[in-house]
Scaffold this motif. Sequence first.
Motif, short mmCIF file in Angstrom:
data_model
loop_
_atom_site.label_atom_id
_atom_site.label_comp_id
_atom_site.label_asym_id
_atom_site.label_seq_id
_atom_site.Cartn_x
_atom_site.Cartn_y
_atom_site.Cartn_z
N SER A 1 -18.32 -8.78 12.87
CA SER A 1 -18.07 -8.77 11.43
C SER A 1 -16.86 -7.91 11.10
O SER A 1 -16.66 -6.86 11.72
N SER B 1 -22.63 -9.88 -0.30
CA SER B 1 -21.61 -9.01 0.30
C SER B 1 -21.59 -7.72 -0.51
O SER B 1 -22.15 -7.65 -1.62
N PRO B 2 -20.95 -6.67 -0.01
CA PRO B 2 -20.89 -5.41 -0.76
C PRO B 2 -20.27 -5.54 -2.15
O PRO B 2 -20.59 -4.74 -3.04
N ALA C 1 -15.34 -1.73 1.27
CA ALA C 1 -15.30 -2.29 2.62
C ALA C 1 -15.06 -3.80 2.52
O ALA C 1 -15.48 -4.44 1.56
N PRO C 2 -14.34 -4.39 3.48
CA PRO C 2 -13.86 -3.80 4.72
C PRO C 2 -12.48 -3.13 4.64
O PRO C 2 -11.99 -2.64 5.65
N HIS D 1 -26.80 -1.56 6.80
CA HIS D 1 -25.39 -1.94 6.61
C HIS D 1 -25.19 -3.42 6.95
O HIS D 1 -24.50 -4.15 6.22
N LYS D 2 -25.81 -3.89 8.00
CA LYS D 2 -25.65 -5.29 8.40
C LYS D 2 -26.27 -6.22 7.35
O LYS D 2 -25.72 -7.28 7.04
N THR E 1 -23.95 -6.67 4.45
CA THR E 1 -22.61 -7.20 4.74
C THR E 1 -22.64 -8.62 5.29
O THR E 1 -21.93 -8.97 6.22
N HIS F 1 -21.43 1.52 0.04
CA HIS F 1 -20.92 0.18 -0.26
C HIS F 1 -20.73 -0.04 -1.76
O HIS F 1 -19.91 -0.89 -2.16
N TYR G 1 -16.75 -6.12 8.66
CA TYR G 1 -17.33 -4.90 8.10
C TYR G 1 -17.69 -3.88 9.19
O TYR G 1 -18.14 -2.78 8.87
N ASP G 2 -17.52 -4.27 10.45
CA ASP G 2 -17.71 -3.35 11.58
C ASP G 2 -16.33 -3.02 12.14
O ASP G 2 -15.88 -3.64 13.10
N THR H 1 -22.94 -1.58 15.79
CA THR H 1 -21.76 -2.21 15.20
C THR H 1 -20.91 -2.83 16.29
O THR H 1 -20.85 -2.33 17.42
#
Length: 642
Positions: free
Chosen positions: A112, A15-16, A68-69, A84-85, A88, A63, A114-115, A107
Amino acid sequence: MSSRPETPLLDQVASPADLKRLSDRDLGRLAHELRAETISTVSETGGHLGAGLGVVELTVALHAVFDAPRDKIVWDVSHQSYPHKILTGRRDRMRTLRQKDGLSGFTKRSESPYDPFGAAHSSTSISAALGFAVARDLGGACETGHGDAIAVIGDGAMSAGMAFEAMNNAGALKKRLIVILNDNEMSIAPPVGALSSYLSRLYAGAPFQEFKAAAKGAVSLLPGPFQQGARRAHDLLKGMTVGGTLFEELGFDYVGPIDGHDMDQLLPVLRTVRERANGPILIHAITRKGKGYGPAETRRDGGHATAKFNVTTGEQKKAVSNAPSYTAVFADALIEAAERDDRICAVTAAMPDGTGLDRFGARYPSRCFDVGIAEQHAVTFSAGLAAGGMRPFAALYSTFLQRGYDQVVHDVAIQRLPVRFAIDRAGLVGADGPTHAGSYDVAYLANLPGFTVMAAADEAELKHMVATAAAHDSGPIAFRYPRGEGAGVEMPERGEPLEIGRGRTIREGARIAILSYGTRLGEVLRAAEALGQRGITPTIADARFAKPLDEALILELATEHEALITIEEGAIGGFGSHVAQLLAERGVFDTGLKYRSMVLPDIFIDQAGPADMYAVAQLNAADIEARVLDVLGVAQLHDRRA
């Protein structure tokens, strides 16, 4: 032996949050691995490649710096969101990208946390991010909490009016909002227009080659090492007509331009903005579409969209077809028409390659206009051309024409101006999913007075419809056609104008008639073959026109058969609804006619192969066969779809 790249750092990122423990040097190494992973993924799935490669470093930096998120990162268009995907939590599903039941190519809020905002059309990010910023300040409830709102928008998307409307509003509200202008000098095609020239001048001059980062109006926000050079650049810019002036007039502090591939610039600038910004700020990052992958960098479109490909050579693995594509047929037919008529011109909105107008433009450059990502302008510009005595063809995807609907009504239809709308990507388009489906154009055009609306059943019919549109001067006219290859029918040497509002009977039958509108005709014929094995021979007709309807043909089919089925690749409210209205007005239902309309269902159909999407819509041959049997009350011994 696996062909996937070695990614030891990326393998540690679930994850970020995992980026926060990496050093700046490691973040640079991570970006290298992320680029390799993105290339490997798209080589297996196909999809949008160049845009994602251009924002790899920016994605890592965002990130690493933001949270995020809780902090909302809104990607404009979002075709650049593959890196990005991966960061995340979706890396293990990336090989399902754009496939049935897989990850979306854009997105998607339901995919997610994160979107935070779904996208696929351009120029929405600043409006959405401003909404998040205002919701934050008003105490809006959000499951992931409220932090910074960050919009990442390309220079091509920035050319659309909606982006400037949002910036004007954001500047007036003075909310803390971060906009990152991802300036790669290229949207889908090389960008056009005054804004692109303005942005080019920002870094094309000698002063900017001397400074890797400059700031105008926001020098104090920059880290110490940047400030001296930025102030010198600021002084130089006072004597120039370029710089961040345009954005500052809209109420934004401006930082840049900075090298969007240099982590030593990205990280300190983003960190300083995060700590110090107290209003709307625009960070101007220079990037290169397709960065880091030679075959993408050397392509004219920067590797915008691609089929599956060989990573080593970049060679795409496309299926070979003997039939021409509908887009190519349109382009060739338009060129032929333009050879005979110097009033014919063509307009597109940043899609010259996708609509085939690159070929028209090569032949007739003075009569071909790419207006950038500006569908509203494209429609009204075409209306002005028509009012000025030209014969304009506005070549737009169905899903993008939606963006100019008010102009279609107000500037074209009410004035009965003869704009010709060539509507590409009609129907369900496959991997791009519901955001790009051409589901609604029949319904939203056929309800307009004075509009002529056609749909090609095959590539030969499309050639005739181009000729029909070219000859039609009494009002607006539209013709639609799908993505992909034609049916493989014999092509006429020359397109001939069709009689307006006149369909055609394909074959005579008994008991039930099937009236097709568009390219489902091929599926109707396949269904008829299966029905013939049961001793059922339907009459089959091709409507050609949704407006004006061929009333004589429809009434003949309705009165000479016990049942009538219409079929179209459009939503409720389209061709079938117009047929039903005619039958009701003429009292045909009082005679006991069984009428059914097969249309796209009242749902958004997720990405899959076109055949799978039409299976969901129940518009394939087996579905047509089943509907005929149901209407006639014939028991089905087995389900042919099993």
